[in-house]
Write an enzyme that holds these catalytic residues in place. Structure first.
Site, PDB file in Angstrom:
ATOM      1  N   ASP A 151       9.590   3.762  13.128  1.00  0.00           N
ATOM      2  CA  ASP A 151      10.232   2.629  13.801  1.00  0.00           C
ATOM      3  C   ASP A 151      11.638   2.338  13.271  1.00  0.00           C
ATOM      4  OD1 ASP A 151       9.041   1.735  11.453  1.00  0.00           O
ATOM      5  OD2 ASP A 151       7.851   0.160  12.377  1.00  0.00           O
TER       6      ASP A 151
ATOM      7  N   ASP B 121       0.850  -1.192   0.000  1.00  0.00           N
ATOM      8  CA  ASP B 121       0.000   0.000   0.000  1.00  0.00           C
ATOM      9  C   ASP B 121       0.886   1.243   0.000  1.00  0.00           C
ATOM     10  OD1 ASP B 121       0.934   0.160   2.670  1.00  0.00           O
ATOM     11  OD2 ASP B 121      -0.805  -0.953   3.384  1.00  0.00           O
TER      12      ASP B 121
ATOM     13  N   ASP C 261       1.305   4.874   1.805  1.00  0.00           N
ATOM     14  CA  ASP C 261       0.880   5.742   2.898  1.00  0.00           C
ATOM     15  C   ASP C 261       1.444   7.138   2.674  1.00  0.00           C
ATOM     16  OD1 ASP C 261      -0.285   3.502   4.309  1.00  0.00           O
ATOM     17  OD2 ASP C 261       1.774   2.906   4.761  1.00  0.00           O
TER      18      ASP C 261
END
Ligand code: ATP
Ligand code: MG
Length: 443
Positions: A153, A72, A74
């Site tokens: 992260d 996907d 983002d």
């Protein structure tokens, strides 16, 4: 002066609150707009034309740099969710409480638009919150892109693609880590895991998906902190498990989860009653189905993971004198209820797992009259596939998996003969007596 010192002391050991980017111009990286989903590009331009900063971020950029098709795309922006909503109107829905973001819908495709966030500490307002254990419980403090990058992260997930001039903004040397195939946490790994223990699962997920190594400092705290996952909401844990096991690389995920001590936290009962061979076969089977573009049912993996536990309950109930049919029902219910406390299992998925388990005995010892009926059961296919895997894993199934395979491929004459053969084993019309798997197979 004193304030600066106090702040520095308070922030000691904490990840930096902002990072500076290395900007890689368009002619020095391989990503072209044509590789990005057209609706993501439209979303980026709509934000940009309205005067907001708009970047593609995360897996979309990372995977394109690696040379694989992103799952996907983002987007990160300095527009707040409300501003995104105002810009896209009915096309946009603001979702989430812990992590508020905008979903922009284009037909069947949804693009996630997240507002830049900043780090926050205990003193932060109601928009952000960290509990006594360092766990982020609310994450809605808006910030600038430099702050947003510091909260990402892994280094490979902190590369931003700028729609304004098609440059990449690499905040944590992620492109070098992509080159060297390394998963590296931004900031102090232990602290970052404490803020959000799900990052441990994400490290495993990316290592398995990308075939990257987890860098030693990033890897080291995981087994020590694995238990922190029990603080995460079972709903979020279920979603994460789904991402781990049904994305086409479960064969790599499973051993990593076990090596890092995370498996026991996710599936405590399964860990007590392991069926390692069945699990690995299920992982391989699931990955292959995904590679072949076949659909997979989330209940199938669950059935395999909890199979040892279900059998254990079943054996105990039988020993206490309960008849077999209610014993299967009760055993299934017990296994699901316990697992539900860790990874909230949607009711309809639990129901399918239950049917797969309960059909095992009926497929292993079918009454001749029921053969046709069993084959028409909506859950037959899944239960039969499960029986085959058990057989391959060396469980005692009286070779009934192979029997059903033959039966399905046979013409009506041969089918009838095969069914008569079943009758012969157990006497006329009676349920054939077959040796059952009495004990859990713990290879
Ligand atoms: P994929 O979508 O391929 O699974 P992804 O990296 O895009 O991988 P997402 O869950 O879509 O993962 O998240 C998008 C980005 O948001 C990540 O790349 C990362 O920068 C950031 N992110 C997501 N979850 C976390 C988290 N728990 N902690 C910090 N950053 C996160
Ligand atoms: Mg993503």
């Amino acid at each position: 002066m004193l304030k600066t010192w106090v702040n520095r002391w308070r922030n000691r050991g904490k990840p930096p609150t902002r990072l500076d980017p290395v900007i890689i111009p368009r002619d020095q990286h391989p990503i072209s707009r044509r590789q990005i989903s057209s609706v993501a590009v439209k979303t980026l331009y709509r934000l940009h034309d309205a005067g907001y900063q708009a970047f593609l971020i995360g897996g979309g950029v990372r995977d394109l740099l690696i040379g694989i098709m992103p799952k996907d795309f983002d987007i990160a922006t300095d527009a707040t969710p409300e501003e995104v909503k105002a810009l896209f109107g009915n096309q946009c829905q603001v979702i989430g409480r812990r992590f508020r973001l905008a979903h922009v819908r284009w037909g069947r495709e949804i693009i996630e638009v997240a507002t830049f966030r900043a780090n926050h500490d205990e003193a932060a307002s109601h928009q952000g919150g960290i509990n006594d254990d360092g766990l982020i419980i609310r994450d809605n403090v808006w910030g600038c892109i430099e702050e947003d990058a510091a909260r990402r992260d892994f280094t490979i997930n902190a590369i931003y693609y700028n729609i304004a001039d098609f440059s990449l903004w690499d905040f944590a040397n992620g492109s070098a880590d992509i080159e060297n195939r390394i998963i590296r946490m931004i900031g102090d790994p232990e602290l970052r895991y404490r803020e959000d223990p799900v990052r441990m699962l994400r490290a495993i997920r990316f290592a398995a998906k990308l075939d990257f190594d987890i860098e030693p400092r990033t890897a080291h705290p995981i087994p020590l902190l694995a238990e922190l996952l029990s603080d995460i909401s079972p709903h979020r844990m279920y979603d994460e498990c789904q991402k781990l096991l049904s994305a086409g690389y479960a064969t790599y995920v499973l051993p990593l989860l076990q090596d890092y001590g995370l498996f026991e936290t996710l599936f405590p009962q399964a860990a007590k009653f392991p069926c390692q061979q069945l699990w690995m076969l299920t992982a391989r089977n699931t990955d292959q189905r995904i590679a072949d573009d076949k659909n997979i049912h989330p209940a199938f993996f669950l059935s395999a993971l909890l199979w040892g536990d279900v059998q254990n309950h079943f054996n105990t109930l039988i020993a206490s004198g309960m008849p077999r049919v209610p014993a299967w029902q009760k055993a299934s219910q017990l296994a699901l209820t316990r697992q539900h406390a860790r990874t909230a299992i949607p009711r309809h998925i639990g129901q399918v797992a239950r049917e797969i388990w309960e059909l095992q005995e009926r497929l292993q010892t079918p009454r001749p009259r029921q053969v046709e009926l069993l084959a028409q059961n909506p859950r037959f296919r899944a239960a039969y596939d499960f029986l085959l895997l058990r057989e391959q894993a060396g469980e005692a199934t009286n070779d009934m998996g192979a029997w059903w395979t033959r039966w399905q491929g046979a013409d009506p004459g041969l089918q009838a003969e095969m069914v008569r053969g079943l009758t012969d084993v157990g006497g006329k019309g009676k349920r054939p007596r077959r040796k059952r798997t009495a004990k859990v197979s713990s290879q």
